[in-house]
Structure formats: C-alpha cells, structure tokens
Design a protein around this motif. Structure first.
Motif, short mmCIF file in Angstrom:
data_model
loop_
_atom_site.label_atom_id
_atom_site.label_comp_id
_atom_site.label_asym_id
_atom_site.label_seq_id
_atom_site.Cartn_x
_atom_site.Cartn_y
_atom_site.Cartn_z
N LEU A 123 -8.64 10.15 -2.18
CA LEU A 123 -8.30 8.95 -0.99
C LEU A 123 -8.67 7.79 -1.83
O LEU A 123 -9.94 7.60 -2.29
CB LEU A 123 -9.43 9.23 0.22
CG LEU A 123 -9.13 8.28 1.42
CD1 LEU A 123 -8.07 8.59 1.99
CD2 LEU A 123 -10.33 8.10 2.31
N VAL A 124 -7.57 7.07 -1.90
CA VAL A 124 -7.64 5.98 -2.98
C VAL A 124 -7.50 4.40 -2.29
O VAL A 124 -6.41 4.42 -1.36
CB VAL A 124 -6.88 6.20 -4.19
CG1 VAL A 124 -6.89 4.90 -5.10
CG2 VAL A 124 -6.81 7.48 -4.78
N LEU A 125 -8.43 3.38 -2.45
CA LEU A 125 -8.13 2.16 -1.97
C LEU A 125 -7.46 1.52 -3.17
O LEU A 125 -7.87 1.47 -4.15
CB LEU A 125 -9.64 1.42 -1.59
CG LEU A 125 -9.75 -0.08 -1.32
CD1 LEU A 125 -8.67 -0.13 -0.28
CD2 LEU A 125 -10.88 -0.52 -1.20
N ALA A 171 -4.16 -0.97 0.61
CA ALA A 171 -3.69 0.14 1.16
C ALA A 171 -4.79 1.28 1.07
O ALA A 171 -5.48 1.22 0.02
CB ALA A 171 -2.44 0.48 0.45
N ILE A 172 -4.50 2.26 1.74
CA ILE A 172 -5.50 3.41 1.54
C ILE A 172 -4.53 4.71 1.48
O ILE A 172 -3.45 4.70 2.26
CB ILE A 172 -6.25 3.99 2.67
CG1 ILE A 172 -7.58 2.85 3.16
CG2 ILE A 172 -7.05 5.27 2.47
CD1 ILE A 172 -8.39 2.98 2.07
N SER A 228 -12.28 8.26 -3.17
CA SER A 228 -12.30 8.85 -4.34
C SER A 228 -12.36 7.83 -5.37
O SER A 228 -12.77 8.34 -6.54
CB SER A 228 -11.25 9.90 -4.40
OG SER A 228 -11.10 10.96 -3.32
N ALA A 229 -11.67 6.92 -5.48
CA ALA A 229 -11.58 5.62 -6.40
C ALA A 229 -10.96 4.49 -5.59
O ALA A 229 -10.62 4.60 -4.64
CB ALA A 229 -10.47 6.08 -7.48
N VAL A 230 -11.13 3.40 -6.58
CA VAL A 230 -10.70 2.14 -6.02
C VAL A 230 -9.77 1.64 -7.37
O VAL A 230 -10.19 1.71 -8.47
CB VAL A 230 -11.59 0.79 -5.83
CG1 VAL A 230 -11.10 -0.18 -5.05
CG2 VAL A 230 -12.63 1.77 -4.85
#
Length: 254
Positions: free
Chosen positions: A26-28, A40-41, A92-94
């Motif tokens: 799941l990434v921002l 966005a996600i 999980s990361a940005v």
C-alpha cells in the motif's frame, strides 16, 4: 553535492515483482504542483484513492518561498487521508515527485530513496519549484509510520547523449529539466498497450502542460530533451519558448 551512493536506485530494465507480490503493498503517492497537491493511494498497481487538493492564490501568498509551504501541505495531506479513513500506519512506503536535484554525475531514471542530503539540496537550490516539496513531504509522512520514502524519475533525469548537451557557446551547457516522470510513465504505458517493452522501443514523447517537454526515448534511455523549465522549445502557456538570443539581449537593454 552527490547523493547517488546513498540512494536506492531502481534499474528500469530490472525484473518486476509478480502481481500477487505487488498487490500486498500500500503506497502513498504525492505530487506537489504550483497550485495543487495531488495524492493517491495505490494497492499494488491499482489506485484505491485519487485526490487533487487545490490551493488558492490567497493561501499560497502567505509563504515567502516555495519550501516554506511543506508543513502546511503536509497537514492538508494528513487531514485528507484521515477524512478518507486511511490509516497511515498501514502504508508500505511513501513516494513523492522528484525536484531540482544537482548531482555531480548525470542522474539516470529510476527510483531513489530520500535522505537528508537530498532534502538539504532541494531546500537550498535555485530556482525553487513546487516539485522540490515531493521528497520532504514523502519523508515527513514516511517517518510518522516508520516506512521508507522515495522519489521516482525526478525532473532532472539526464540520460542524454553528449552531443545533445552542446550549445553554440562553450561556457554554456544545455540543461536537462523536463517532465521525466510523466514521459517515462507514458512511454511504458504505451509499450504495455502494444505488448512490447519500453527498453525495446524508440519513441518521441511530448508532455503538454504549463511547460512543454519533448524527448527522444531510445530503448529505455532519453537521449535528448528540451529544457522545459527555462522555456527552451515550443511556446507554452507559462513559457515563452525558444526566442532569438540577439532580440532578447536587445530587449534587456531597451
């Protein structure tokens, strides 16, 4: 200043994770612009949320410099995520938009991990550009949920041939400032649509926005592009385009 050795570069020609593995992440994604902050996600390759947060002229006028906006924009992002019931601790990361970095060596396209040296360079560079906020916004939010922050294909990616850097004045070298992220993403999408690899194609890609960039992509490498920030190339909504040097000098002294 060099930060390449401290960044996690991702080779565009490298192997990709399979779909099941990617779907677990799941990434921002944060894309700061001059009058908006787009977020966005993504769960794997699919967007779950896409939002464009608009900023009025009056709101932006309170800040003397672009970099002064980062805490204000960060708080807006966090408030918006909360309003959409998104727990940042599930990330999980940005990843943020890459800005006006000035590495000693030409910067290849790919993904780079944000570090303090990168942030300091973005903070002090001139001119200031909204894209410079991407790395620090990603870093600030990533630190809150104990994950890593990245940028991808920043606007100063320089994969040009040496001859493309030559100008008619030996003291002036052509600069590579263009819409690398958008262009490379568009090129890869096109390659997917026709069942080919980006690294096997020769393409001309055009980004048309407030500035216009045109680039020649040769088998995964951008061998030439115009300096879209300084207005080189075609006339654009916010750029004068290439103009005769003599006429510009005359105008400056008129």
């Amino acid at each position: 200043m060099s930060y390449n050795n401290n960044c996690a570069g991702a080779n565009p020609e490298g192997s990709r994770l399979d779909a099941d593995a990617v779907s677990k992440y799941l990434v921002l994604v944060i894309n700061p612009g001059s009058t908006s902050t787009k977020i966005a996600i993504y769960r794997g390759m699919e967007p779950e949320v896409e939002l464009s947060l608009q900023h009025s002229t009056e709101e932006l006028a309170q800040f003397k410099a672009v970099f002064d906006q980062y805490q204000w924009r960060r708080d807006i992002i966090l408030k918006t995520l909360a309003e959409n019931n998104i727990d940042i601790n599930s990330l999980s990361a940005v990843i943020g938009r890459g800005g006006l970095l000035s590495p000693r060596e030409p910067l290849q396209g790919g993904v780079y991990e944000v570090n303090e040296q990168m942030i300091e360079e973005l903070r002090s560079c001139t001119p200031q550009h909204a894209s410079n906020l991407g790395a620090i916004l990603a870093s600030e939010i990533a630190s809150m949920c104990d994950v890593k922050a990245y940028i991808a294909d920043p606007i100063v990616v320089d994969e040009r041939l040496e001859m493309a850097k030559v100008t008619g004045i030996k003291e002036i070298r052509g600069r590579s400032i263009w819409h690398a992220l958008n262009q490379k993403a568009t090129a890869r999408r096109y390659a997917d649509e026709i069942g080919r690899r980006y690294e096997d194609l020769n393409l001309i890609v055009v980004h048309m926005g407030g500035g216009i960039s045109i680039a020649a992509h040769q088998k995964g490498r951008t061998i030439d592009c115009n300096n879209a920030l300084d207005g080189e190339g075609p006339i654009a909504p916010e750029r004068a385009g290439t103009i005769p040097a003599g006429a510009l000098i005359d105008l400056c002294y008129s």
